[in-house]
Structures are given as C-alpha cells and as structure tokens.
Scaffold this motif. Sequence first.
Motif, PDB file in Angstrom:
ATOM      1  N   LYS A  69     -39.519  35.416  29.513  1.00 55.56           N
ATOM      2  CA  LYS A  69     -39.031  34.344  30.385  1.00 55.56           C
ATOM      3  C   LYS A  69     -37.610  33.934  29.979  1.00 55.56           C
ATOM      4  O   LYS A  69     -36.734  33.803  30.831  1.00 55.56           O
ATOM      5  CB  LYS A  69     -39.979  33.143  30.302  1.00 55.56           C
ATOM      6  CG  LYS A  69     -39.586  31.962  31.148  1.00 55.56           C
ATOM      7  CD  LYS A  69     -39.825  32.228  32.602  1.00 55.56           C
ATOM      8  CE  LYS A  69     -39.657  30.960  33.421  1.00 55.56           C
ATOM      9  NZ  LYS A  69     -39.774  31.220  34.850  1.00 55.56           N
ATOM     10  N   LYS A  70     -37.399  33.757  28.675  1.00 53.61           N
ATOM     11  CA  LYS A  70     -36.081  33.349  28.188  1.00 53.61           C
ATOM     12  C   LYS A  70     -34.994  34.350  28.559  1.00 53.61           C
ATOM     13  O   LYS A  70     -33.880  33.962  28.880  1.00 53.61           O
ATOM     14  CB  LYS A  70     -36.109  33.177  26.660  1.00 53.61           C
ATOM     15  CG  LYS A  70     -36.849  31.969  26.179  1.00 53.61           C
ATOM     16  CD  LYS A  70     -36.789  31.905  24.658  1.00 53.61           C
ATOM     17  CE  LYS A  70     -37.379  30.642  24.121  1.00 53.61           C
ATOM     18  NZ  LYS A  70     -37.280  30.586  22.653  1.00 53.61           N
ATOM     19  N   LYS A  71     -35.331  35.634  28.519  1.00 50.98           N
ATOM     20  CA  LYS A  71     -34.366  36.696  28.830  1.00 50.98           C
ATOM     21  C   LYS A  71     -34.368  37.064  30.314  1.00 50.98           C
ATOM     22  O   LYS A  71     -33.686  38.003  30.721  1.00 50.98           O
ATOM     23  CB  LYS A  71     -34.659  37.947  27.992  1.00 50.98           C
ATOM     24  CG  LYS A  71     -34.607  37.722  26.505  1.00 50.98           C
ATOM     25  CD  LYS A  71     -33.197  37.463  26.037  1.00 50.98           C
ATOM     26  CE  LYS A  71     -33.145  37.317  24.517  1.00 50.98           C
ATOM     27  NZ  LYS A  71     -31.812  37.037  24.040  1.00 50.98           N
ATOM     28  N   GLU A  72     -35.144  36.323  31.117  1.00 51.95           N
ATOM     29  CA  GLU A  72     -35.232  36.546  32.568  1.00 51.95           C
ATOM     30  C   GLU A  72     -35.623  37.987  32.902  1.00 51.95           C
ATOM     31  O   GLU A  72     -35.076  38.607  33.807  1.00 51.95           O
ATOM     32  CB  GLU A  72     -33.933  36.143  33.256  1.00 51.95           C
ATOM     33  CG  GLU A  72     -33.606  34.670  33.074  1.00 51.95           C
ATOM     34  CD  GLU A  72     -32.359  34.235  33.813  1.00 51.95           C
ATOM     35  OE1 GLU A  72     -31.796  35.026  34.602  1.00 51.95           O
ATOM     36  OE2 GLU A  72     -31.951  33.083  33.604  1.00 51.95           O
ATOM     37  N   LEU A  73     -36.621  38.504  32.160  1.00 51.72           N
ATOM     38  CA  LEU A  73     -37.091  39.873  32.365  1.00 51.72           C
ATOM     39  C   LEU A  73     -38.274  39.947  33.318  1.00 51.72           C
ATOM     40  O   LEU A  73     -38.586  41.027  33.821  1.00 51.72           O
ATOM     41  CB  LEU A  73     -37.494  40.499  31.024  1.00 51.72           C
ATOM     42  CG  LEU A  73     -36.413  40.543  29.952  1.00 51.72           C
ATOM     43  CD1 LEU A  73     -36.983  41.106  28.659  1.00 51.72           C
ATOM     44  CD2 LEU A  73     -35.229  41.367  30.428  1.00 51.72           C
ATOM     45  N   ALA A  74     -38.936  38.807  33.561  1.00 52.49           N
ATOM     46  CA  ALA A  74     -40.143  38.825  34.390  1.00 52.49           C
ATOM     47  C   ALA A  74     -40.259  37.547  35.208  1.00 52.49           C
ATOM     48  O   ALA A  74     -39.782  36.487  34.793  1.00 52.49           O
ATOM     49  CB  ALA A  74     -41.386  38.979  33.518  1.00 52.49           C
TER      50      ALA A  74
END
Length: 95
Positions: A69-74
């Motif tokens: 979530k933090k890295k906006e991967l999903a």
Amino acid sequence: MFIINLTYKTELEKVDQFLNDHIEFLNEQYKLGHFLLSGRKIPRTGGIILSNVKSKPELEKIIANDPFKKKELANYELTEFIPTKTCDELSFLIE
C-alpha cells in the motif's frame, strides 16, 4: 470479518522487490490476531486476506502500513461479511 482483495497495479518484478517486506507485515498482523488466512491469486494478479478486525476504519489503518500500500503497488477492496456457516474445524469463526 473482512475479505481483503489485493490487485497488483504494477509489474510482478516491482512487486517482488517488496515481497519480503509485505510478508513481514503479514507476519506481524498474524501475531496480533488481525489476519486469519492469506495467499496469492492464481494467476498471480494479487492476493486475498481474511481478517477478523471488527471495523473498516481500523482495518484501513492496518492496511495503510502494508508496504504494498505504501509503495502504491496494489489496490485494496474490502468486503465485510458475517460468517454464519462453516465446517467444524473453523467453527471458532462464527460469532
């Protein structure tokens, strides 16, 4: 209870760079009693988590700490449900 449906929004190579961090996050949530089950989708487009957290706002705060979530991967889709029937081995899930 919630079903958390993760769908990757980037290539698997980038997801894999943060997979160990995501697994550490999962392990912590299991230790805290927040997650009951998790695994990859087939084909590998994301994952599913079963959570017994009581409220959506509380679960959203927890998810905010997931490296994916933090890295906006999903993307995360939360589905709340009330379990009413299960096998004997999972009867502890019925409230």
